[in-house]
Design an enzyme around this catalytic site. Structure first.
Site, short mmCIF file in Angstrom:
data_model
loop_
_atom_site.label_atom_id
_atom_site.label_comp_id
_atom_site.label_asym_id
_atom_site.label_seq_id
_atom_site.Cartn_x
_atom_site.Cartn_y
_atom_site.Cartn_z
N GLU A 25 7.32 -33.65 -1.04
CA GLU A 25 6.07 -33.16 -1.59
C GLU A 25 6.35 -32.45 -2.91
OE1 GLU A 25 3.38 -34.48 -0.22
OE2 GLU A 25 2.54 -32.77 0.83
N HIS B 71 0.82 -1.22 0.00
CA HIS B 71 0.00 0.00 0.00
C HIS B 71 0.85 1.26 0.00
CE1 HIS B 71 -4.17 -1.43 0.21
NE2 HIS B 71 -3.53 -2.56 0.47
N SER C 94 -0.16 -1.12 -6.18
CA SER C 94 -0.01 -2.33 -6.97
C SER C 94 0.63 -2.02 -8.33
CB SER C 94 -1.41 -2.90 -7.18
OG SER C 94 -1.33 -4.18 -7.67
N LYS D 13 -14.60 -9.33 -8.09
CA LYS D 13 -13.68 -10.10 -8.93
C LYS D 13 -12.93 -11.14 -8.09
CE LYS D 13 -10.33 -9.36 -12.59
NZ LYS D 13 -9.47 -8.42 -13.29
N ASP D 14 -12.52 -10.74 -6.89
CA ASP D 14 -11.79 -11.68 -6.03
C ASP D 14 -12.69 -12.81 -5.56
OD1 ASP D 14 -9.47 -10.34 -6.37
OD2 ASP D 14 -9.31 -9.54 -4.35
#
Lengths: 257, 176, 412
Positions: free
Chosen positions: C284, C212, C216, C240-241
């Site tokens: 893994e 922030h 972005s 959207k998320d």
């Protein structure tokens, strides 16, 4: 857009790593497994109750002489179609060690629904000593603990052959092409008509191998039916939700110029 | 001002589609919570541990043994004639939780009293052969129970609970 | 324009604890580039996955017993008897894989769009620390069921430290709390496995504070210049998320409900046996590329160092990349090398899953060398030689031009 497509390719590729790992592990030095069309395979497959019950009979009358099944309790038998009375009767046939009582002594009593299936040997070393040094593994999870799962169990049990194709197996080991290394310490445990099925099904080696493999699959993954049916509902819900959210997203973003 | 406010219809317009999508998210979230709540309920193996068998042949009159059933103490007390008499002769009006002695033991087995050893006040284990009524006395907050396990004095609201049990033979009982 | 309200109670509260203002600032006032595409969805997905892992983990810990003689049994108890225990465990185990899928995609997005470049170096570096802590957490979590892979994975990975000269062996003994992986090891791994997710949570907070601070990045790689370039988080990215969560949830659900053990290893359903090593030790899947790098170096110490360097090099990436242009969309050569690098990582992953012998060893060596060449050589050199395409003057200009040319108008 081009970028979106790229991202999808990348997502697929990263997933691919996992998928390749799975298939890579499946490759071994043993003969390719016989593939069975199990009643319980597929996205909606359920356990064939009659088959699993027959498999339980094979386990009890054959496997249980050497192998334990320590994560299964008699109450669990109700999940494969036995009634409570039947399960109680099966449990009551077994003597279970309990105690110590008020005098400090261990005692035996008839089995109850809450009892786990007792092991044939008091401890792992006793099990080894009675089986020529080879430990007969617990079978509760065997279907999940072997590459190939139930197909492997079925292939192994029905795959013993007299002709060892030139393999020299040492004393106390037996030839089986499906076993990694081809020589294992367990002699062929089943033979035609070794047991008499309660439901009258002819007890061939093939039939018994299939039945007990199905039973052991249930023993390893008793919640499979619940899992698949819940999964179906969850997926339907998520797909509808995704569709709605996508439409809502388009609607809201349409406000932008 | 951002790009959003260039839109003529404002930012907060709600419509049916958006509300439906929001409702789905809400329902999904609530559905997801249930397994996390239910996992704290007793598991299948705990629920299955229902019964305990007790050999009572070694208990003399005036003696009591404590048995563990479902992780809780159960008192099996073989009462003397005097104790039974004391329990039977109580005036019902004197009892905060009126119950006759007959209701608290099996028919014809007045000698045998089987109660959960858990004070109905806040769950301590009362002491036997103690208190003003010679039944049980809870040391935590001073509740007195009589020889029938009934509350007589103190903060506890109810009699000691009689668990489900049955006589398998004269010397064998099964609790639960 | 700061947060304002007429509600006296909210005013009183916010004056003393400015939660509402901070939320308002983050979701309503803070400018987000309007052109963030699907590749930017994974940050919020990771937030959800972290939360889900913590919540499922806490409830699993209510039933799990961290003792060598009981751990395996307690996991089976969860699978068989605890209400919805099978669901919670499969969510947690597959959730770890989903977490890594999302984090790798999140990182590749950062590599593609140059998110690590100035002035956002701190966001990237905190992210690399998060990756390291995630790896430690994932590794220790895999030990807890105390199956064969748990035990031998723990043995092999802790033995990496024995490669260090002089201090190596004492460090390994210290990690184990004994002379082999045993009960003290399991117990401390459980403790740390419970702790580290909260450390990740704290790091994520810092990651977001740093984000922030500078805002972005976006697929064009140019900064916000005017009001037409940005939109508020709510409602645009909220919806959207949430769509992203639902879509990712479908993938997650397919694994949990139909292939819950696919990403695991059958040997982990065999209780740990310190006397017998399984035929193939495989970590893994999310560790496989690093495992391949480890094995491709024939020297023990150098192999371990190469493996750690593979992550360490990410720390200095912001300074290795000498390009003036941020986004690969305008870097014709880098775009190719990015995809070659992605392919290289996949090759490394595949090599890590195979026995280290024959051709596979050669392939993994070439792939390992390329991994480092990409960062140490190509990244700086491309900055000098590459001729970037011309950048658009603003985000809004590019977006509106794109809208005019396609009828769909969106890139979600």
């Amino acid at each position: 857009m081009m970028i979106n497509r790229s991202i999808k390719v990348l997502a697929g590729a990263v997933l691919g790593i996992g998928l390749m790992t799975g298939s890579a592990l499946a490759a071994g030095d043993a003969k390719e497994l016989k593939s069975v069309d199990w009643h319980h395979s597929g996205p909606f497959g359920t356990y064939d109750r009659a088959q699993v019950q027959r498999g339980f009979q094979v386990f009890t009358e054959v496997c249980a002489a050497c192998h334990s099944l320590k994560y299964i309790a008699y109450r669990n038998l109700m999940e494969i179609g036995f009634s409570e009375e039947q399960a109680k009767a099966i449990a009551a046939e077994k003597d279970i060690e309990d105690g110590p009582n008020a005098d400090g002594d261990m005692f035996t009593r008839a089995g109850r629904l809450s009892d786990k299936i007792p092991s044939p040997f008091p401890n792992d070393n006793a099990a080894k000593a009675s089986n020529g040094g080879a430990y007969p593994p617990d079978l509760s999870l065997i279907a999940k603990a072997r590459v190939g799962g139930e197909d492997y169990l079925y292939s192994l049990l029905s795959g013993y052959s007299e002709d060892s194709h030139g393999h020299e197996c040492g004393t106390g080991t037996y030839y089986n092409p499906y076993f990694p290394g081809s020589c294992l310490a367990m002699p062929s445990p089943i033979a035609d008509d070794l047991i008499e099925y309660v439901d009258g099904t002819p007890a061939t080696v093939d039939q018994m191998s299939k039945d007990v493999s199905a039973f052991l699959t249930w023993a390893a993954e008793p919640k499979m039916e619940e899992r698949k049916s819940m999964g179906f509902k969850v997926i339907i819900f998520l797909l509808i939700m995704s569709g709605l959210l996508y439409a809502a997203k388009r609607r809201i973003w349409a406000r932008l110029h | 001002m951002s790009a959003a406010s260039h839109g003529g219809d404002g930012g907060e317009r709600r419509d049916f589609l958006v509300i439906t999508a929001g409702a789905f998210v809400g329902v999904g979230a609530v559905g997801l919570v249930w397994p996390f709540v239910d996992q704290m309920n007793p598991s299948a193996d705990v629920l299955a541990l229902s019964s305990t068998e007790v050999d009572i042949s070694g208990i003399e009159p005036g003696q009591s043994v404590t048995i563990s059933w479902r992780g809780k103490p159960v008192f099996v007390r073989r009462r003397t004639e005097a104790e039974i008499e004391a329990a039977v002769s109580v005036d019902m009006d004197d009892l905060p939780d009126p119950q006759s002695d007959l209701e608290r033991h099996k028919d014809g087995k007045a000698e045998w009293l089987v109660v959960l050893g858990i004070c109905t006040h806040l769950g301590c284990v009362p002491l036997g052969f103690a208190g003003e009524y010679d039944g049980w006395f809870c040391p935590c907050h001073g509740s007195h129970y009589d020889t029938s396990g009934r509350i007589r004095k103190g903060p506890a609201p109810a009699n000691l609970e009689v668990p489900e049990y049955e006589f398998l033979t004269d010397t064998q009982i099964k609790i639960g | 324009m700061s947060f304002q309200t007429d509600n006296k109670l909210i005013k009183w509260f916010d004056d003393r604890l400015p939660l509402v203002s901070v939320m308002h600032h983050t979701f309503v006032q803070h400018p987000y580039p309007r052109n963030l595409n699907v590749a930017y969805q994974f940050g919020s997905i990771l937030g959800v996955m972290l939360t889900l892992q913590i919540v499922t983990g806490i409830v699993l810990a209510m039933h799990y017993t961290a003792h060598t003689s009981l751990a395996f049994d307690s996991v089976e108890h969860i699978m068989r008897d605890v209400n919805y225990g099978w669901l919670l465990r499969y969510m947690h185990a597959n959730g770890a894989s989903m977490f890594f899928i999302a984090v790798y995609l999140h990182m590749f997005r950062g590599l593609y769009y140059g998110s690590y470049k100035a002035p956002r170096e701190m966001i990237w570096m905190i992210g690399v620390v998060i990756l390291l802590v995630m790896m430690a957490t994932g590794f220790m979590g895999y030990v807890l069921p105390w199956g064969q892979m748990s035990f031998w994975g723990a043995t092999v990975i802790t033995n990496l430290f024995s490669a260090l000269p002089v201090v190596g062996d004492p460090i390994v003994t210290w990690l184990w709390g004994g002379f082999a992986v045993d009960n003290p090891t399991l117990n401390r791994f459980f403790s740390l496995h419970y702790l580290l997710p909260f450390v990740i949570f704290g790091l994520v907070f810092l990651h977001l504070v740093a984000l922030h601070q500078k805002g972005s990045t976006n697929p064009l790689g140019i900064e916000i210049k005017g009001p037409a370039d940005y939109i508020s988080f709510h409602p645009y990215f909220t919806v959207k998320d949430f769509f992203g969560f639902a879509a990712f949830g479908v993938l997650f659900a397919i694994f949990v409900f139909w292939f819950p053990n696919y990403l695991g290893h059958p040997d982990n359903y065999i209780p740990a046996d310190p006397l017998v090593t399984p035929a193939h030790i495989v970590p893994e899947w999310y560790f496989l590329p690093f495992y391949a790098i480890l094995r491709s170096v024939p020297d023990k110490l150098l192999g371990v160092l190469a493996m750690f360097a593979a992550i360490g090099v990410l720390f200095i990436l912001p300074w290795l990349d000498r390009s003036r242009v941020r986004s690969a969309a305008f870097r014709p050569q880098y775009k190719w090398f990015f995809w070659i690098f992605a392919l290289d990582c996949i090759v490394l992953g595949y090599a890590g899953s195979q026995p280290a012998e024959g051709n596979m060893l050669v392939i993994s060596r070439i792939a390992t060398i390329y991994y480092f060449v990409h960062f140490i050589f190509l990244m700086p050199v491309l900055g000098w030689f590459e001729r970037p395409k011309p950048l658009p003057t603003s985000i809004s200009e590019a977006v509106l031009a794109g809208k005019a040319s396609t009828s769909a108008g969106e890139n979600a």
